[in-house]
Scaffold this motif. Structure first.
Motif, PDB file in Angstrom:
ATOM      1  N   TRP A  40       0.828  -1.206   0.000  1.00 26.95           N
ATOM      2  CA  TRP A  40       0.000   0.000   0.000  1.00 26.95           C
ATOM      3  C   TRP A  40       0.862   1.256   0.000  1.00 26.95           C
ATOM      4  CZ3 TRP A  40      -4.235   2.431  -1.027  1.00 26.95           C
ATOM      5  CH2 TRP A  40      -4.520   3.653  -0.413  1.00 26.95           C
ATOM      6  N   TYR A  41       1.855   1.307   0.891  1.00 23.09           N
ATOM      7  CA  TYR A  41       2.716   2.490   0.958  1.00 23.09           C
ATOM      8  C   TYR A  41       3.545   2.652  -0.313  1.00 23.09           C
ATOM      9  CZ  TYR A  41       1.545   3.529   5.786  1.00 23.09           C
ATOM     10  OH  TYR A  41       0.865   3.884   6.937  1.00 23.09           O
TER      11      TYR A  41
ATOM     12  N   LEU B 202       5.679   8.829   4.902  1.00 25.15           N
ATOM     13  CA  LEU B 202       5.276   7.731   4.021  1.00 25.15           C
ATOM     14  C   LEU B 202       6.464   6.832   3.705  1.00 25.15           C
ATOM     15  CD1 LEU B 202       2.921   9.552   1.497  1.00 25.15           C
ATOM     16  CD2 LEU B 202       2.240   7.978   3.318  1.00 25.15           C
TER      17      LEU B 202
ATOM     18  N   GLN C 101       7.227   4.779   6.830  1.00 21.64           N
ATOM     19  CA  GLN C 101       6.292   3.668   7.006  1.00 21.64           C
ATOM     20  C   GLN C 101       6.571   2.553   6.004  1.00 21.64           C
ATOM     21  OE1 GLN C 101       4.322   3.734   9.671  1.00 21.64           O
ATOM     22  NE2 GLN C 101       4.932   5.840  10.130  1.00 21.64           N
ATOM     23  N   MET C 102       6.850   2.925   4.768  1.00 26.41           N
ATOM     24  CA  MET C 102       7.154   1.923   3.747  1.00 26.41           C
ATOM     25  C   MET C 102       8.418   1.143   4.118  1.00 26.41           C
ATOM     26  SD  MET C 102       7.650   2.418  -0.392  1.00 26.41           S
ATOM     27  CE  MET C 102       9.239   3.268  -0.231  1.00 26.41           C
TER      28      MET C 102
ATOM     29  N   VAL D  65      -2.611   6.096   7.916  1.00 28.98           N
ATOM     30  CA  VAL D  65      -1.385   5.802   8.670  1.00 28.98           C
ATOM     31  C   VAL D  65      -1.735   5.297  10.067  1.00 28.98           C
ATOM     32  CG1 VAL D  65       0.696   6.833   9.672  1.00 28.98           C
ATOM     33  CG2 VAL D  65      -0.046   7.487   7.367  1.00 28.98           C
TER      34      VAL D  65
END
Length: 225
Positions: free
Chosen positions: A16-17, A51, A54-55, A131
């Motif tokens: 998703w990320y 982002l 998180q990825m 998130v």
């Protein structure tokens, strides 16, 4: 939580990320609306950096799942736990909370309406809403070993100071603040605002630690804190 569920969760979150980052990268070269300036590219925005953070975390988590059965103290697992506990959880939660708090007060201070012509609403929620459930889901699917609090806060403070210097550099270079909100503060006010933000991030770190220890047994999550 079974390993199969954890693997699916981590792969899905990473995918998703990666998809969202790819969509944002594809915007490069398009005509920018008022409220976005070229200097520094997306790298000046904490949202974009988050982002990528998180990825990176979910990518490491997916790789760590492949080491099932190996020592939990492997370098990869230590890196994954440190990244989540010290950066991914508190920074990700901070982005969501602060963005929507300011947006609710006056969106022009953080996300001008003209940006809606550039980013559709689902992209806004991908960057600033989803998130949070991904992070809370991570707390549920897997325990994390937290470092000593003083070391964690030192690392957070160092990264926070680096980002502060970066956005000041951007301002000194082009005379425009990354976020319109910052233009409304005096110099002492800016100092107080940044101190407040770092205090919130520190509290969110401790919240993550508390949730982790509440949801999982102490012997799994502690490392001499």
């Amino acid at each position: 939580m079974t390993l199969a569920i954890r693997r699916v969760y981590h792969i899905a979150a990473f995918s998703w990320y990666a998809f969202v980052v790819k969509i944002l990268a594809a915007k490069d070269g398009e005509q920018l609306p008022p409220g976005i300036f070229v200097y520094g590219g997306p790298w000046k925005y904490l949202t974009f950096l988050n982002l990528l953070l998180q990825m990176l975390f979910f990518g490491l988590a997916a790789l760590s799942d492949l080491q099932a059965g190996k020592k939990s103290e492997s370098t990869l697992n230590r890196c994954k736990d440190f990244l989540f506990s010290v950066f991914a959880f508190p920074v990700g939660m901070f982005v969501v909370i602060l963005f929507w708090a300011i947006f609710a007060y006056d969106r022009e201070l953080v996300y001008p309406a003209t940006i809606d012509t550039f980013f559709p609403p689902w992209i806004n929620h991908a960057m600033h809403t989803l998130v949070l459930p991904f992070l809370l889901g991570e707390v549920v699917v897997q325990p994390h070993i937290y470092p000593q609090t003083k070391h964690a806060l030192q690392a957070l403070g160092g990264v926070g100071a680096a980002y502060l210097f970066w956005i000041i550099w951007v301002y000194l270079s082009v005379g425009i603040w990354v976020y319109p909100l910052l233009a409304h503060f005096s110099t002492p006010g800016l100092g107080g605002f940044f101190f407040f933000n770092m205090s919130v991030v520190a509290l969110l770190y401790m919240l993550g630690n508390k949730l982790n220890s509440q949801f999982w047994s102490k012997d799994v999550t502690s490392r001499g804190q």
